[in-house]
Design a protein around this motif. Structure first.
Motif, PDB file in Angstrom:
ATOM      1  N   MET A   1      26.829  49.431  36.334  1.00  0.00           N
ATOM      2  CA  MET A   1      27.077  47.514  36.479  1.00  0.00           C
ATOM      3  C   MET A   1      26.987  47.184  37.479  1.00  0.00           C
ATOM      4  SD  MET A   1      29.866  45.691  34.322  1.00  0.00           S
ATOM      5  CE  MET A   1      31.399  46.174  34.943  1.00  0.00           C
ATOM      6  N   LYS A   2      25.926  46.375  37.932  1.00  0.00           N
ATOM      7  CA  LYS A   2      25.327  45.433  38.513  1.00  0.00           C
ATOM      8  C   LYS A   2      26.541  44.285  38.613  1.00  0.00           C
ATOM      9  CE  LYS A   2      20.763  46.101  38.872  1.00  0.00           C
ATOM     10  NZ  LYS A   2      19.441  46.015  38.963  1.00  0.00           N
ATOM     11  N   ILE A   3      26.644  43.697  39.864  1.00  0.00           N
ATOM     12  CA  ILE A   3      27.302  42.716  40.937  1.00  0.00           C
ATOM     13  C   ILE A   3      26.617  41.425  40.989  1.00  0.00           C
ATOM     14  CG2 ILE A   3      29.407  42.104  42.289  1.00  0.00           C
ATOM     15  CD1 ILE A   3      30.693  44.915  42.646  1.00  0.00           C
ATOM     16  N   ARG A   4      27.038  40.733  40.397  1.00  0.00           N
ATOM     17  CA  ARG A   4      26.331  39.272  40.651  1.00  0.00           C
ATOM     18  C   ARG A   4      25.904  39.207  41.875  1.00  0.00           C
ATOM     19  NH1 ARG A   4      27.704  34.868  37.053  1.00  0.00           N
ATOM     20  NH2 ARG A   4      28.650  36.048  34.969  1.00  0.00           N
ATOM     21  N   ASP A   5      24.771  38.584  42.586  1.00  0.00           N
ATOM     22  CA  ASP A   5      24.855  37.989  43.897  1.00  0.00           C
ATOM     23  C   ASP A   5      26.521  36.558  44.478  1.00  0.00           C
ATOM     24  OD1 ASP A   5      22.770  39.848  44.625  1.00  0.00           O
ATOM     25  OD2 ASP A   5      21.289  37.638  44.024  1.00  0.00           O
ATOM     26  N   GLU A   6      26.332  35.993  43.297  1.00  0.00           N
ATOM     27  CA  GLU A   6      27.498  35.377  43.596  1.00  0.00           C
ATOM     28  C   GLU A   6      28.963  36.040  44.102  1.00  0.00           C
ATOM     29  OE1 GLU A   6      27.749  32.089  41.316  1.00  0.00           O
ATOM     30  OE2 GLU A   6      25.536  32.007  41.510  1.00  0.00           O
ATOM     31  N   THR A   7      28.845  36.648  43.088  1.00  0.00           N
ATOM     32  CA  THR A   7      30.165  37.619  43.332  1.00  0.00           C
ATOM     33  C   THR A   7      30.469  38.492  44.105  1.00  0.00           C
ATOM     34  OG1 THR A   7      30.218  37.752  40.610  1.00  0.00           O
ATOM     35  CG2 THR A   7      31.606  38.731  41.646  1.00  0.00           C
ATOM     36  N   LEU A   8      29.762  38.656  45.401  1.00  0.00           N
ATOM     37  CA  LEU A   8      29.133  39.981  45.419  1.00  0.00           C
ATOM     38  C   LEU A   8      29.292  39.157  46.740  1.00  0.00           C
ATOM     39  CD1 LEU A   8      28.537  43.105  47.021  1.00  0.00           C
ATOM     40  CD2 LEU A   8      25.924  42.391  47.337  1.00  0.00           C
ATOM     41  N   LYS A   9      28.910  37.754  47.329  1.00  0.00           N
ATOM     42  CA  LYS A   9      28.659  36.867  48.665  1.00  0.00           C
ATOM     43  C   LYS A   9      30.854  36.768  48.182  1.00  0.00           C
ATOM     44  CE  LYS A   9      24.083  34.876  48.553  1.00  0.00           C
ATOM     45  NZ  LYS A   9      23.888  33.786  48.553  1.00  0.00           N
ATOM     46  N   GLN A  10      30.910  36.615  47.451  1.00  0.00           N
ATOM     47  CA  GLN A  10      32.547  36.006  47.843  1.00  0.00           C
ATOM     48  C   GLN A  10      33.253  37.190  47.852  1.00  0.00           C
ATOM     49  OE1 GLN A  10      33.475  34.545  43.546  1.00  0.00           O
ATOM     50  NE2 GLN A  10      32.850  32.587  43.889  1.00  0.00           N
ATOM     51  N   PHE A  11      33.323  38.257  47.223  1.00  0.00           N
ATOM     52  CA  PHE A  11      33.965  39.871  47.243  1.00  0.00           C
ATOM     53  C   PHE A  11      33.475  39.809  49.162  1.00  0.00           C
ATOM     54  CE2 PHE A  11      34.268  44.085  48.302  1.00  0.00           C
ATOM     55  CZ  PHE A  11      35.053  44.171  48.076  1.00  0.00           C
ATOM     56  N   LYS A  12      32.552  39.556  49.663  1.00  0.00           N
ATOM     57  CA  LYS A  12      32.186  39.609  51.651  1.00  0.00           C
ATOM     58  C   LYS A  12      32.699  39.071  52.165  1.00  0.00           C
ATOM     59  CE  LYS A  12      28.270  42.636  51.312  1.00  0.00           C
ATOM     60  NZ  LYS A  12      26.658  42.368  51.315  1.00  0.00           N
ATOM     61  N   SER A  13      32.832  37.578  51.649  1.00  0.00           N
ATOM     62  CA  SER A  13      33.885  36.521  52.485  1.00  0.00           C
ATOM     63  C   SER A  13      35.622  37.240  52.356  1.00  0.00           C
ATOM     64  CB  SER A  13      33.252  34.651  52.096  1.00  0.00           C
ATOM     65  OG  SER A  13      33.572  35.334  50.587  1.00  0.00           O
ATOM     66  N   ILE A  14      36.059  38.145  51.399  1.00  0.00           N
ATOM     67  CA  ILE A  14      37.649  37.889  51.553  1.00  0.00           C
ATOM     68  C   ILE A  14      38.017  39.505  52.057  1.00  0.00           C
ATOM     69  CG2 ILE A  14      39.126  38.083  50.198  1.00  0.00           C
ATOM     70  CD1 ILE A  14      37.957  35.891  47.884  1.00  0.00           C
ATOM     71  N   ALA A  15      37.237  39.695  52.134  1.00  0.00           N
ATOM     72  CA  ALA A  15      36.297  41.598  52.043  1.00  0.00           C
ATOM     73  C   ALA A  15      37.807  41.673  53.947  1.00  0.00           C
ATOM     74  CB  ALA A  15      35.558  42.641  52.388  1.00  0.00           C
ATOM     75  N   PRO A  16      37.739  42.215  54.255  1.00  0.00           N
ATOM     76  CA  PRO A  16      39.077  42.391  55.466  1.00  0.00           C
ATOM     77  C   PRO A  16      38.091  42.781  57.037  1.00  0.00           C
ATOM     78  CG  PRO A  16      39.488  44.732  54.008  1.00  0.00           C
ATOM     79  CD  PRO A  16      38.918  43.585  53.881  1.00  0.00           C
TER      80      PRO A  16
END
Length: 55
Positions: A1-16
């Motif tokens: 399953m692919k993660i959308r680019d927007e969701t991936l950007k949000q995840f990276k901004s929240i990542a420690p």
């Protein structure tokens, strides 16, 4: 399953490991490090049975 680019950007901004949080914080100065390590504390010396602050 692919993660959308927007969701991936949000995840990276929240990542420690993200750099966005580090840029918001003030840099720690040399004086702050000395206080954290305890080198700027008052020192005491024994003189004739009393404990006095070292000058």
């Amino acid at each position: 399953m692919k993660i959308r680019d927007e969701t991936l950007k949000q995840f990276k901004s929240i990542a420690p490991g993200s750099n966005s949080k580090k840029s918001d914080a003030d840099p720690i100065t040399k004086r702050d490090w000395e206080e954290i390590m305890g080198t700027r504390r008052e020192t005491y010396q024994r003189q004739g049975g009393r404990v006095r602050r070292k000058r």
